[in-house]
Every structure is written in C-alpha cells, then in structure tokens.
Design a protein around this motif. Structure first.
Motif, PDB file in Angstrom:
ATOM      1  N   ARG A 167      14.676 -96.390   9.581  1.00 23.53           N
ATOM      2  CA  ARG A 167      14.301 -96.526  10.998  1.00 23.53           C
ATOM      3  C   ARG A 167      15.462 -96.098  11.867  1.00 23.53           C
ATOM      4  O   ARG A 167      16.610 -96.483  11.632  1.00 23.53           O
ATOM      5  N   VAL A 168      15.165 -95.297  12.877  1.00 17.86           N
ATOM      6  CA  VAL A 168      16.182 -94.858  13.823  1.00 17.86           C
ATOM      7  C   VAL A 168      15.745 -95.222  15.230  1.00 17.86           C
ATOM      8  O   VAL A 168      14.559 -95.123  15.580  1.00 17.86           O
ATOM      9  N   ASP A 169      16.692 -95.681  16.023  1.00 12.23           N
ATOM     10  CA  ASP A 169      16.427 -96.108  17.402  1.00 12.23           C
ATOM     11  C   ASP A 169      17.647 -95.704  18.224  1.00 12.23           C
ATOM     12  O   ASP A 169      18.711 -96.317  18.100  1.00 12.23           O
ATOM     13  N   VAL A 170      17.511 -94.649  19.024  1.00 12.68           N
ATOM     14  CA  VAL A 170      18.662 -94.145  19.769  1.00 12.68           C
ATOM     15  C   VAL A 170      18.337 -94.008  21.249  1.00 12.68           C
ATOM     16  O   VAL A 170      17.198 -93.733  21.640  1.00 12.68           O
ATOM     17  N   THR A 171      19.364 -94.206  22.075  1.00  4.68           N
ATOM     18  CA  THR A 171      19.261 -94.070  23.524  1.00  4.68           C
ATOM     19  C   THR A 171      20.145 -92.907  23.960  1.00  4.68           C
ATOM     20  O   THR A 171      21.305 -92.810  23.555  1.00  4.68           O
ATOM     21  N   ILE A 172      19.590 -92.025  24.795  1.00  9.59           N
ATOM     22  CA  ILE A 172      20.249 -90.777  25.166  1.00  9.59           C
ATOM     23  C   ILE A 172      20.404 -90.709  26.678  1.00  9.59           C
ATOM     24  O   ILE A 172      19.418 -90.512  27.409  1.00  9.59           O
ATOM     25  N   PRO A 173      21.605 -90.894  27.207  1.00  5.10           N
ATOM     26  CA  PRO A 173      21.806 -90.774  28.651  1.00  5.10           C
ATOM     27  C   PRO A 173      21.446 -89.366  29.146  1.00  5.10           C
ATOM     28  O   PRO A 173      21.697 -88.377  28.453  1.00  5.10           O
ATOM     29  N   ILE A 174      20.856 -89.302  30.323  1.00  4.35           N
ATOM     30  CA  ILE A 174      20.525 -88.000  30.912  1.00  4.35           C
ATOM     31  C   ILE A 174      21.748 -87.545  31.713  1.00  4.35           C
ATOM     32  O   ILE A 174      21.851 -87.748  32.925  1.00  4.35           O
ATOM     33  N   ASN A 175      22.694 -86.945  31.001  1.00  4.12           N
ATOM     34  CA  ASN A 175      23.949 -86.505  31.615  1.00  4.12           C
ATOM     35  C   ASN A 175      24.311 -85.128  31.059  1.00  4.12           C
ATOM     36  O   ASN A 175      25.247 -84.997  30.286  1.00  4.12           O
ATOM     37  N   PRO A 176      23.536 -84.087  31.392  1.00  9.75           N
ATOM     38  CA  PRO A 176      23.712 -82.805  30.724  1.00  9.75           C
ATOM     39  C   PRO A 176      25.101 -82.203  30.885  1.00  9.75           C
ATOM     40  O   PRO A 176      25.639 -82.101  31.982  1.00  9.75           O
ATOM     41  N   VAL A 177      25.674 -81.819  29.769  1.00 11.20           N
ATOM     42  CA  VAL A 177      26.915 -81.053  29.752  1.00 11.20           C
ATOM     43  C   VAL A 177      26.503 -79.602  29.582  1.00 11.20           C
ATOM     44  O   VAL A 177      26.041 -79.201  28.520  1.00 11.20           O
ATOM     45  N   GLY A 209      26.748 -75.371  38.610  1.00  9.23           N
ATOM     46  CA  GLY A 209      25.588 -75.241  39.488  1.00  9.23           C
ATOM     47  C   GLY A 209      24.309 -75.678  38.814  1.00  9.23           C
ATOM     48  O   GLY A 209      23.453 -76.317  39.429  1.00  9.23           O
ATOM     49  N   LEU A 210      24.164 -75.359  37.526  1.00 10.74           N
ATOM     50  CA  LEU A 210      22.972 -75.764  36.792  1.00 10.74           C
ATOM     51  C   LEU A 210      22.935 -77.280  36.625  1.00 10.74           C
ATOM     52  O   LEU A 210      21.887 -77.903  36.776  1.00 10.74           O
ATOM     53  N   GLN A 211      24.078 -77.890  36.354  1.00  8.66           N
ATOM     54  CA  GLN A 211      24.117 -79.338  36.194  1.00  8.66           C
ATOM     55  C   GLN A 211      23.709 -80.034  37.488  1.00  8.66           C
ATOM     56  O   GLN A 211      22.938 -80.987  37.477  1.00  8.66           O
ATOM     57  N   GLU A 212      24.203 -79.543  38.613  1.00  9.64           N
ATOM     58  CA  GLU A 212      23.831 -80.131  39.900  1.00  9.64           C
ATOM     59  C   GLU A 212      22.337 -79.959  40.161  1.00  9.64           C
ATOM     60  O   GLU A 212      21.680 -80.854  40.702  1.00  9.64           O
ATOM     61  N   HIS A 213      21.783 -78.792  39.764  1.00 11.06           N
ATOM     62  CA  HIS A 213      20.363 -78.524  39.966  1.00 11.06           C
ATOM     63  C   HIS A 213      19.510 -79.513  39.169  1.00 11.06           C
ATOM     64  O   HIS A 213      18.503 -80.030  39.661  1.00 11.06           O
ATOM     65  N   LEU A 214      19.930 -79.799  37.943  1.00 10.51           N
ATOM     66  CA  LEU A 214      19.161 -80.706  37.094  1.00 10.51           C
ATOM     67  C   LEU A 214      19.195 -82.144  37.582  1.00 10.51           C
ATOM     68  O   LEU A 214      18.237 -82.896  37.390  1.00 10.51           O
TER      69      LEU A 214
END
Length: 292
Positions: free
Chosen positions: A84-94, A99-104
C-alpha cells in the motif's frame, strides 16, 4: 598572516583526502529484491519527484517537477499484492521558466477561477487501492485514487523496482513509474486542445524505513464532501474577515475549519469532516476550499 595560508591549504587538502577515502566505492543501492525487508517506509522528500509534461500549441512541451513528496509505503516481500502506498504531493512546480511557474500558480482575475492551479492549491494525494505484481516480481501495476484540485479520480501507475540497500545507515528502497492522466478529469481545462489534455507523469521515488513510521489513515471514498467545502464557493474572491468566517462556518456547518495560506505547514492526516479554506497571504482573499 601570509605564512598561515599554506598551512590552511594543507589542512583543507588533508580533510578532502580523508573524506574521499570514506566514500563508498560501490553504489549502496542495487536491483536485488532480496534486499527488501517488510514493513512501513517513509517517502524521502529530497529524492522523490513527480515529473509532468504537456504539449504546448504543437511547438514545444511544458514540463516540470513536483517535489517535497511525503507519505508512506507498506510492503511485505512475501505478499506484494498487499502493498500500500499513500503519498501527498505539494503543488509547487519546479520548472525551467520562472514565467511558467508564475502562470501555473497565479490567482484568477478578479477573484475568478485560476487558469491552472492557483496560489492556494491544496496538495495532491495518491492512495493505492490494489497492486498487481508482474511475472518477474520486479514491477507492478498499481491502481489508486488521485485527489487533485479537490477532485478524486482513479489512476493507474506502471511501476518498476529500481533498487534497495542502506543509505546513511537507513534501509532504503527505490521505484520508478509512469502514468497518464487527463487534466480535464480534475477540472483543469484551460487551453484545451491547444495545450494538451493528456499529461504524462514520470515518477521517481525513494522510501526509507525509519523508526516511528506510522500507518497512513484511510482516505474517504471519492466524492465524499462531509465538510461541505462546495458551499464556500460564494465567498471565493472575498476577504476572510471575521464576519465572512462566521458566515462560512454557519453555511457549511463544518466541525473544524483551518484558514490556511499557500505556505502553511499542516498535518497530513486526512479528515473528511475538516474544512480547509486557503487564502492569499497578506490580503486573506479566499481562493479555494476542500475537505481534509
């Protein structure tokens, strides 16, 4: 003072040689299933990544990474289908472009819906529901529920065991994986079809067996909305003043409410009856709400 320089350089060189001598001559991890012991492992946030890629206007691809992943893997080498796997993934794109990061991550205009994630996006979470080991027992087909943008959908991952061993004295196992999702399934529809609906996910994960690793709490069934988070929408774009907070409390009837900023550090246990309201830092303008 000049006479001290050669001595300092000599000392630094000596330390460097000593450090090199202590480095292992072989990689600590190997693709040997016999090295894997049963138990609960914790995700290594520094070495667990979710890569993503979408076609952009037919000219080039958007691509980037989500990092700082946390969670657990429970595995029994004698019964891999019970893993069983249970993972949490922050929405913090690298990403490769600021400019793309700010857009997202930028908020929607005039309090409207963001183009993609927005600044107050809750972390994503994947919880496996079944694991089907491959014939060679080195890979597996993992089915589970992915919650993203407040929506839960089933997702399949084709995973491969990449290595196991001891890293800094800690038992470690590693896996790679691939998955394909449609962002429209999670309510992220901006730019379709000019920006592809299908998103390729490339996974690289390391899990460490540490003392005190606890079993993850079960996730509620998809679409459960015990906190009535959908009733907060009329207040999106408004400032969370004491009066507004009282109105939301009365409208949702939530037993527990957390008022969170994008960089808030919160517990990862999921509680279906708990309401999370996310706001812009500095203005307290409400951007999203979800159970958890």
């Amino acid at each position: 003072m000049p006479r001290l320089l050669p001595a300092a350089l000599l000392a630094a060189a000596t330390l460097a040689v000593a450090a090199t001598a202590q480095m292992p001559t072989e990689k600590p991890g190997a693709r040997d299933a016999a090295r894997v012991s049963g138990g609960t492992y914790q995700a290594d946030p520094a070495h667990t990544l979710v890569g993503w890629r979408v076609d952009h206007l037919g000219f080039s691809d958007y691509f980037g990474l989500f990092g700082d992943v946390t969670g657990t893997l429970t595995i029994d080498p004698a019964n891999l289908s019970a893993a069983r796997v249970d993972v949490t993934i922050p929405i913090n794109p690298v990403v490769a472009s600021k400019g793309l990061q700010e857009h997202l991550l930028r908020p929607g205009k005039d309090g409207g819906k963001p183009d993609f994630f927005g600044p107050g996006q809750a972390p994503a979470r994947f919880v496996s529901t079944s694991v089907a080991p491959g014939a060679d027992r080195m890979g597996a087909y993992i089915l589970g529920n992915l919650t993203l943008n407040g929506i839960t959908r089933p997702v399949a991952i084709q995973a491969q065991f990449t290595g196991a061993g001891a890293m800094r004295g800690t038992e470690t196992v590693g896996f790679s994986g691939r998955a394909l999702i449609k962002r429209s399934d999670f309510g992220i529809t901006n730019g379709i079809p000019l920006i592809s609906d299908e998103v390729e996910l490339d996974l690289s994960a390391a899990f460490e067996k540490k003392a005190g690793a606890s079993e993850p709490q079960p996730m509620p069934a998809p679409a459960e909305n015990a906190c009535n988070g959908d009733k907060v929408k009329p207040w999106f774009g408004k400032q969370a003043t004491p009066a507004v907070r009282a109105e939301i409390s009365a409208a949702t009837g939530a037993k527990m409410i957390r008022w969170l900023y994008p960089d808030s550090i919160v517990t990862q246990d999921y509680r279906a009856e708990r309401l999370n309201v996310r706001m812009d830092k500095g203005t307290d303008v409400i951007r999203s709400a979800s159970c958890g």
